[in-house]
Motif scaffolding. Sequence first.
Motif, PDB file in Angstrom:
ATOM      1  N   GLY A 126      -8.598 -10.293  -9.938  1.00 10.81           N
ATOM      2  CA  GLY A 126      -9.945 -10.069  -9.403  1.00 10.81           C
ATOM      3  C   GLY A 126     -10.596  -8.977 -10.235  1.00 10.81           C
ATOM      4  O   GLY A 126     -10.545  -9.000 -11.459  1.00 10.81           O
ATOM      5  N   HIS A 127     -11.175  -7.992  -9.560  1.00 10.47           N
ATOM      6  CA  HIS A 127     -11.630  -6.729 -10.135  1.00 10.47           C
ATOM      7  C   HIS A 127     -12.918  -6.805 -10.953  1.00 10.47           C
ATOM      8  O   HIS A 127     -13.771  -5.954 -10.805  1.00 10.47           O
ATOM      9  CB  HIS A 127     -10.521  -6.100 -10.986  1.00 10.47           C
ATOM     10  N   ILE A 128     -13.058  -7.798 -11.824  1.00  4.71           N
ATOM     11  CA  ILE A 128     -14.231  -7.780 -12.715  1.00  4.71           C
ATOM     12  C   ILE A 128     -15.459  -8.461 -12.096  1.00  4.71           C
ATOM     13  O   ILE A 128     -16.508  -8.563 -12.733  1.00  4.71           O
ATOM     14  CB  ILE A 128     -13.910  -8.392 -14.108  1.00  4.71           C
TER      15      ILE A 128
ATOM     16  N   GLY B 162      -5.751  -3.037  -4.666  1.00  4.06           N
ATOM     17  CA  GLY B 162      -6.765  -2.857  -5.710  1.00  4.06           C
ATOM     18  C   GLY B 162      -7.053  -1.396  -5.949  1.00  4.06           C
ATOM     19  O   GLY B 162      -6.632  -0.527  -5.182  1.00  4.06           O
ATOM     20  N   ASN B 163      -7.808  -1.108  -7.002  1.00  6.33           N
ATOM     21  CA  ASN B 163      -8.046   0.297  -7.352  1.00  6.33           C
ATOM     22  C   ASN B 163      -8.920   1.008  -6.313  1.00  6.33           C
ATOM     23  O   ASN B 163      -8.694   2.176  -6.016  1.00  6.33           O
ATOM     24  CB  ASN B 163      -8.655   0.417  -8.750  1.00  6.33           C
ATOM     25  N   HIS B 164      -9.879   0.304  -5.714  1.00  4.54           N
ATOM     26  CA  HIS B 164     -10.714   0.973  -4.702  1.00  4.54           C
ATOM     27  C   HIS B 164      -9.908   1.350  -3.463  1.00  4.54           C
ATOM     28  O   HIS B 164     -10.273   2.280  -2.746  1.00  4.54           O
ATOM     29  CB  HIS B 164     -11.898   0.080  -4.306  1.00  4.54           C
ATOM     30  N   ASP B 165      -8.804   0.605  -3.219  1.00  2.00           N
ATOM     31  CA  ASP B 165      -7.956   0.891  -2.051  1.00  2.00           C
ATOM     32  C   ASP B 165      -7.318   2.279  -2.160  1.00  2.00           C
ATOM     33  O   ASP B 165      -6.807   2.818  -1.178  1.00  2.00           O
ATOM     34  CB  ASP B 165      -6.840  -0.151  -1.927  1.00  2.00           C
TER      35      ASP B 165
ATOM     36  N   VAL C 115      -2.226  -9.929  -9.727  1.00  2.00           N
ATOM     37  CA  VAL C 115      -2.521  -8.519 -10.009  1.00  2.00           C
ATOM     38  C   VAL C 115      -4.035  -8.332  -9.954  1.00  2.00           C
ATOM     39  O   VAL C 115      -4.782  -9.168 -10.466  1.00  2.00           O
ATOM     40  CB  VAL C 115      -1.903  -8.085 -11.363  1.00  2.00           C
ATOM     41  N   HIS C 116      -4.469  -7.269  -9.306  1.00  2.00           N
ATOM     42  CA  HIS C 116      -5.913  -7.066  -9.114  1.00  2.00           C
ATOM     43  C   HIS C 116      -6.647  -6.956 -10.455  1.00  2.00           C
ATOM     44  O   HIS C 116      -7.635  -7.643 -10.689  1.00  2.00           O
ATOM     45  CB  HIS C 116      -6.125  -5.793  -8.271  1.00  2.00           C
ATOM     46  N   ILE C 117      -6.135  -6.103 -11.341  1.00  2.00           N
ATOM     47  CA  ILE C 117      -6.831  -5.853 -12.613  1.00  2.00           C
ATOM     48  C   ILE C 117      -6.273  -6.782 -13.701  1.00  2.00           C
ATOM     49  O   ILE C 117      -5.060  -6.837 -13.902  1.00  2.00           O
ATOM     50  CB  ILE C 117      -6.670  -4.368 -13.035  1.00  2.00           C
TER      51      ILE C 117
ATOM     52  N   GLY D 160      -6.753  -7.299  -3.571  1.00  2.00           N
ATOM     53  CA  GLY D 160      -7.273  -5.970  -3.868  1.00  2.00           C
ATOM     54  C   GLY D 160      -8.753  -5.764  -3.601  1.00  2.00           C
ATOM     55  O   GLY D 160      -9.553  -6.700  -3.592  1.00  2.00           O
ATOM     56  N   ASP D 161      -9.109  -4.500  -3.352  1.00  2.00           N
ATOM     57  CA  ASP D 161     -10.490  -4.090  -3.082  1.00  2.00           C
ATOM     58  C   ASP D 161     -11.084  -4.878  -1.908  1.00  2.00           C
ATOM     59  O   ASP D 161     -12.266  -5.241  -1.935  1.00  2.00           O
ATOM     60  CB  ASP D 161     -11.380  -4.249  -4.330  1.00  2.00           C
ATOM     61  N   ILE D 162     -10.286  -5.108  -0.896  1.00  2.00           N
ATOM     62  CA  ILE D 162     -10.807  -5.784   0.298  1.00  2.00           C
ATOM     63  C   ILE D 162     -11.686  -4.791   1.080  1.00  2.00           C
ATOM     64  O   ILE D 162     -12.829  -5.107   1.385  1.00  2.00           O
ATOM     65  CB  ILE D 162      -9.666  -6.381   1.159  1.00  2.00           C
TER      66      ILE D 162
ATOM     67  N   ALA E  91     -10.548 -11.574  -3.554  1.00  2.00           N
ATOM     68  CA  ALA E  91     -10.456 -10.165  -3.958  1.00  2.00           C
ATOM     69  C   ALA E  91     -11.871  -9.587  -3.887  1.00  2.00           C
ATOM     70  O   ALA E  91     -12.846 -10.335  -3.767  1.00  2.00           O
ATOM     71  CB  ALA E  91      -9.916 -10.048  -5.379  1.00  2.00           C
ATOM     72  N   ASP E  92     -11.956  -8.261  -3.972  1.00  2.00           N
ATOM     73  CA  ASP E  92     -13.260  -7.598  -4.103  1.00  2.00           C
ATOM     74  C   ASP E  92     -14.224  -7.908  -2.954  1.00  2.00           C
ATOM     75  O   ASP E  92     -15.434  -8.028  -3.178  1.00  2.00           O
ATOM     76  CB  ASP E  92     -13.925  -7.995  -5.441  1.00  2.00           C
ATOM     77  N   ALA E  93     -13.688  -8.040  -1.752  1.00  2.00           N
ATOM     78  CA  ALA E  93     -14.579  -8.277  -0.607  1.00  2.00           C
ATOM     79  C   ALA E  93     -15.424  -7.031  -0.333  1.00  2.00           C
ATOM     80  O   ALA E  93     -16.535  -7.126   0.190  1.00  2.00           O
ATOM     81  CB  ALA E  93     -13.772  -8.653   0.629  1.00  2.00           C
TER      82      ALA E  93
HETATM   83 FE   LIG Z   1     -11.265  -3.367  -8.576  1.00  2.00          FE
END
Ligand SMILES: [Fe+2]
Length: 370
Positions: A302-304, A174-177, A264-266, A140-142, A113-115
């Motif tokens: 992921g996320h954090i 993810g949220n950035h997506d 789940v991303h978050i 998420g947030d790839i 995650a978070d790439a």
């Molecule tokens: Fe995130």
Amino acid sequence: MNSIPDAFLTKPIVYAIRDSYQIMVPVTCECVMWVRVGERNYYDDSGGILRSDTTIHRMIVPMSELDRERQYTVCFRRMPERKPYFTEPGEVECYTSAFRPVTSSPIRIYHIADAHNQVEKPVAAGKFFGNQLDLLILNGDIPNHSGKIEYFTSIHQIASQITGGEIPVVFSRGNHDMRGVCAEKLADHTPTDNRRTYYSFRLGRLWGLVLDCGEDKPDENPEYGHTICCEDLRRRETEYIESIIASSEKEYAAEGVENRIVIVHIPFTYTPKPPFDIEIDTYTHWAKLLREHIKPQLMICGHIHKCVISPTGGPLDNKGQPCTLVCASRPVKDGPFWGGAFTLYPDRCNVKFTNSEGEISEDSDIIFEP
Ligand SMILES: [Fe+2]
């Protein structure tokens, strides 16, 4: 098997959604496409019209068919000019790939995650299990954001370079997506359940639930400029989780299911500082539904940007975690990329945090509740 046609941007990617595989192929030119599995063709069509005005194709194949055949052939015709009458497409070209369903024990899973747009380092980390890998999770947030269609390419490149199209991938948003002018088109470029970004899947003895928290701040936060409605997304998602539990099918307790995970991303059981302390009631309710009914053995998040194992009552448990939660991604600025290597047995999971330089920072066994 054979070389990748120059019409393909990457190798095909086989995503798992519910009881189907969505085989996605990003392309460099306009073409029509279908995939042959056994004796049957599965087309990328829109109500009987083969699609060509797209940079990515999606063919949906029943899992049972591809699991049996263990091979698929992507077929396509280039479409230099699509006319109303007498279009002259290219000849049929084909690419055949082997496929290995999740049947092994233990199940070897790598989590990224978070790439945030990085490709090379996440791919290097994701090669940890080599050709013993059974499943890749992209959580998420790839991309860093969805400001341009080409930013989605990092998703396809990571998935393709780690799996080669020969094993399944589970994708979670993810949220950035959700940020940028092309965010509303993300569902055209990634697997969804009829455009729904939360869904379940079944891979052999593994049942999984992908959840989507949406954004990480209130909808009215000025950063979003009135472009999101995640509160309503989460309300619909609550109904979805409740419907899985209410269904007579009880898919998470079906015959043959030995492992249950939530992706789940978050890590929503954790309550961060304002303005990130959103949806406490909703997320407490989700945790309760999972804890009392679905009883997952593991949550993977992921996320954090930290690699951390939080048992129930642990550092990420502010709302009643249903099980051990593992956050398994850490991009280090100008340094290595860390992800999670999970070796899943029916009664336990070995978790290692590994990085793009081959280092291992954690090696723990999580024993599941009987
Ligand atoms: Fe995130």
